[in-house]
Design a protein around this motif. Structure first.
Motif, PDB file in Angstrom:
ATOM      1  N   ILE A  12       1.784   5.737  10.292  1.00 55.06           N
ATOM      2  CA  ILE A  12       3.119   5.351   9.809  1.00 55.06           C
ATOM      3  C   ILE A  12       3.083   4.201   8.794  1.00 55.06           C
ATOM      4  O   ILE A  12       3.872   4.189   7.841  1.00 55.06           O
ATOM      5  N   PHE A  13       2.146   3.263   8.935  1.00 52.00           N
ATOM      6  CA  PHE A  13       2.112   2.149   7.983  1.00 52.00           C
ATOM      7  C   PHE A  13       1.554   2.605   6.624  1.00 52.00           C
ATOM      8  O   PHE A  13       1.977   2.097   5.578  1.00 52.00           O
ATOM      9  N   ILE A  16       4.521   4.013   4.988  1.00 53.19           N
ATOM     10  CA  ILE A  16       5.394   2.943   4.480  1.00 53.19           C
ATOM     11  C   ILE A  16       4.827   2.420   3.156  1.00 53.19           C
ATOM     12  O   ILE A  16       5.563   2.243   2.178  1.00 53.19           O
ATOM     13  N   PHE A  35       7.099  -6.625   6.646  1.00 51.61           N
ATOM     14  CA  PHE A  35       8.347  -5.919   6.951  1.00 51.61           C
ATOM     15  C   PHE A  35       8.726  -6.142   8.409  1.00 51.61           C
ATOM     16  O   PHE A  35       7.903  -6.562   9.227  1.00 51.61           O
ATOM     17  N   MET A  36      10.001  -5.849   8.720  1.00 53.47           N
ATOM     18  CA  MET A  36      10.512  -6.066  10.067  1.00 53.47           C
ATOM     19  C   MET A  36       9.926  -5.037  11.024  1.00 53.47           C
ATOM     20  O   MET A  36       9.855  -3.839  10.702  1.00 53.47           O
ATOM     21  N   ASP A  37       9.530  -5.489  12.208  1.00 55.31           N
ATOM     22  CA  ASP A  37       9.120  -4.570  13.274  1.00 55.31           C
ATOM     23  C   ASP A  37      10.374  -3.893  13.817  1.00 55.31           C
ATOM     24  O   ASP A  37      11.345  -4.575  14.157  1.00 55.31           O
ATOM     25  N   ILE A  38      10.391  -2.569  13.860  1.00 55.93           N
ATOM     26  CA  ILE A  38      11.621  -1.876  14.293  1.00 55.93           C
ATOM     27  C   ILE A  38      11.808  -1.863  15.808  1.00 55.93           C
ATOM     28  O   ILE A  38      12.875  -1.502  16.288  1.00 55.93           O
ATOM     29  N   MET A  39      10.788  -2.243  16.549  1.00 52.41           N
ATOM     30  CA  MET A  39      10.934  -2.384  18.009  1.00 52.41           C
ATOM     31  C   MET A  39      10.522  -3.809  18.378  1.00 52.41           C
ATOM     32  O   MET A  39       9.495  -4.034  19.025  1.00 52.41           O
ATOM     33  N   HIS A  45      10.811 -10.693  14.602  1.00 53.58           N
ATOM     34  CA  HIS A  45       9.443 -10.147  14.700  1.00 53.58           C
ATOM     35  C   HIS A  45       9.094  -9.425  13.389  1.00 53.58           C
ATOM     36  O   HIS A  45       9.713  -8.435  13.017  1.00 53.58           O
ATOM     37  N   LEU A  47       5.899  -7.896  10.718  1.00 54.29           N
ATOM     38  CA  LEU A  47       4.517  -7.410  10.625  1.00 54.29           C
ATOM     39  C   LEU A  47       3.996  -7.647   9.211  1.00 54.29           C
ATOM     40  O   LEU A  47       4.745  -7.495   8.238  1.00 54.29           O
ATOM     41  N   LEU A  93      -3.851  -6.781  17.393  1.00 47.53           N
ATOM     42  CA  LEU A  93      -4.533  -5.974  18.414  1.00 47.53           C
ATOM     43  C   LEU A  93      -5.523  -5.010  17.768  1.00 47.53           C
ATOM     44  O   LEU A  93      -5.215  -4.390  16.748  1.00 47.53           O
ATOM     45  N   GLY A  99      -4.258  -2.399  23.338  1.00 45.53           N
ATOM     46  CA  GLY A  99      -2.815  -2.219  23.195  1.00 45.53           C
ATOM     47  C   GLY A  99      -2.375  -1.809  21.804  1.00 45.53           C
ATOM     48  O   GLY A  99      -1.181  -1.651  21.545  1.00 45.53           O
ATOM     49  N   GLN A 100      -3.327  -1.631  20.880  1.00 41.91           N
ATOM     50  CA  GLN A 100      -2.953  -1.226  19.510  1.00 41.91           C
ATOM     51  C   GLN A 100      -2.342   0.178  19.543  1.00 41.91           C
ATOM     52  O   GLN A 100      -2.869   1.077  20.198  1.00 41.91           O
ATOM     53  N   THR A 101      -1.210   0.337  18.834  1.00 44.50           N
ATOM     54  CA  THR A 101      -0.550   1.648  18.791  1.00 44.50           C
ATOM     55  C   THR A 101      -0.487   2.226  17.381  1.00 44.50           C
ATOM     56  O   THR A 101      -0.322   3.431  17.218  1.00 44.50           O
ATOM     57  N   VAL A 102      -0.581   1.379  16.351  1.00 42.46           N
ATOM     58  CA  VAL A 102      -0.610   1.874  14.975  1.00 42.46           C
ATOM     59  C   VAL A 102      -1.952   1.457  14.378  1.00 42.46           C
ATOM     60  O   VAL A 102      -2.291   0.263  14.352  1.00 42.46           O
ATOM     61  N   ALA A 122       6.616  -2.443  20.997  1.00 41.76           N
ATOM     62  CA  ALA A 122       6.764  -1.014  20.687  1.00 41.76           C
ATOM     63  C   ALA A 122       7.533  -0.236  21.757  1.00 41.76           C
ATOM     64  O   ALA A 122       7.163   0.863  22.130  1.00 41.76           O
TER      65      ALA A 122
HETATM   66  P1  AMP Z   1       0.398  -2.495  17.657  1.00 37.11           P
HETATM   67  O1  AMP Z   1       0.664  -1.960  19.014  1.00 37.11           O
HETATM   68  O2  AMP Z   1      -0.222  -3.857  17.622  1.00 37.11           O
HETATM   69  O3  AMP Z   1      -0.379  -1.451  16.916  1.00 37.11           O
HETATM   70  O4  AMP Z   1       1.802  -2.700  16.981  1.00 37.11           O
HETATM   71  C1  AMP Z   1       2.476  -1.717  16.282  1.00 37.11           C
HETATM   72  C2  AMP Z   1       3.830  -2.294  16.008  1.00 37.11           C
HETATM   73  O5  AMP Z   1       4.434  -1.494  15.017  1.00 37.11           O
HETATM   74  C3  AMP Z   1       4.762  -2.303  17.212  1.00 37.11           C
HETATM   75  O6  AMP Z   1       5.240  -3.606  17.433  1.00 37.11           O
HETATM   76  C4  AMP Z   1       5.868  -1.341  16.818  1.00 37.11           C
HETATM   77  O7  AMP Z   1       7.120  -1.758  17.301  1.00 37.11           O
HETATM   78  C5  AMP Z   1       5.804  -1.369  15.309  1.00 37.11           C
HETATM   79  N1  AMP Z   1       6.245  -0.175  14.596  1.00 37.11           N
HETATM   80  C6  AMP Z   1       5.935   1.117  14.879  1.00 37.11           C
HETATM   81  N2  AMP Z   1       6.487   1.942  13.967  1.00 37.11           N
HETATM   82  C7  AMP Z   1       7.130   1.137  13.073  1.00 37.11           C
HETATM   83  C8  AMP Z   1       7.888   1.382  11.894  1.00 37.11           C
HETATM   84  N3  AMP Z   1       8.100   2.630  11.428  1.00 37.11           N
HETATM   85  N4  AMP Z   1       8.410   0.325  11.226  1.00 37.11           N
HETATM   86  C9  AMP Z   1       8.221  -0.924  11.681  1.00 37.11           C
HETATM   87  N5  AMP Z   1       7.516  -1.227  12.774  1.00 37.11           N
HETATM   88  C10 AMP Z   1       6.979  -0.214  13.475  1.00 37.11           C
END
Ligand code: AMP
Length: 142
Positions: A12-13, A16, A35-39, A45, A47, A93, A99-102, A122
């Motif tokens: 997703i990044f 973006i 940019f703003m974290d959407i969650m 918050h 990023l 992360l 805990g990394q999700t992106v 997230a």
């Molecule tokens: P991490 O778990 O460290 O990889 O963090 C990923 C972060 O990206 C989380 O805080 C999510 O809320 C945030 N996030 C996921 N998708 C988007 C998005 N489309 N725009 C902005 N922030 C996002």
């Protein structure tokens, strides 16, 4: 996903960065984007990402590591001012196990004040109008 897993151009990044997905941008230069974290875990918050296809800190080239940190410092100063926060926290992360999700490296900037609890990351989508208002305050503080 393991730290040695190849970078996925469709994360997703990356979208973006290519303007294929929306983001509420607060700062951009040649090598980085904020940019703003959407969650958000807290109001304000933000990023910071480098414009380099790296999943984590270990694969990010030195010049982008430096640029990412300098932008983090610049934007954190503005976030702290805009949110009137006495302190802030930086998180980064590496790997699903951490805990990394992106899987495009990013720095989390989290304004903090005494007694203000923060959510797990997230999880809950923010109100977009509220995010726009906060983003405008951060831009004005840059
Ligand atoms: P991490 O778990 O460290 O990889 O963090 C990923 C972060 O990206 C989380 O805080 C999510 O809320 C945030 N996030 C996921 N998708 C988007 C998005 N489309 N725009 C902005 N922030 C996002």
């Amino acid at each position: 996903m393991h730290l040695t897993t190849p970078y996925d151009d469709n994360n997703i990044f990356a979208k973006i960065l290519r303007d294929e997905a929306p983001a509420i941008r607060v700062y951009e230069d040649e090598m980085t984007l904020a940019f703003m974290d959407i969650m958000p875990q807290l109001p304000g918050h933000v990023l910071v990402i480098p414009k380099s296809p790296a999943a984590n800190l270990l694969t990010l080239p030195p010049e982008y590591t430096q640029a990412m940190m300098l932008t983090t410092q610049k934007v954190a100063r503005a976030v702290q001012k805009a949110m009137d926060a006495p302190g802030f926290m930086i998180a980064q992360l590496n790997g699903a196990e951490a805990g990394q999700t992106v899987f495009h490296i990013h720095m989390h900037i989290l304004p903090r004040r005494d007694g203000l609890e923060f959510k797990l990351h997230a999880r809950v989508l923010a109100d977009m109008d509220e995010l726009q208002t906060i983003a405008a305050r951060i831009r004005a503080a840059l």
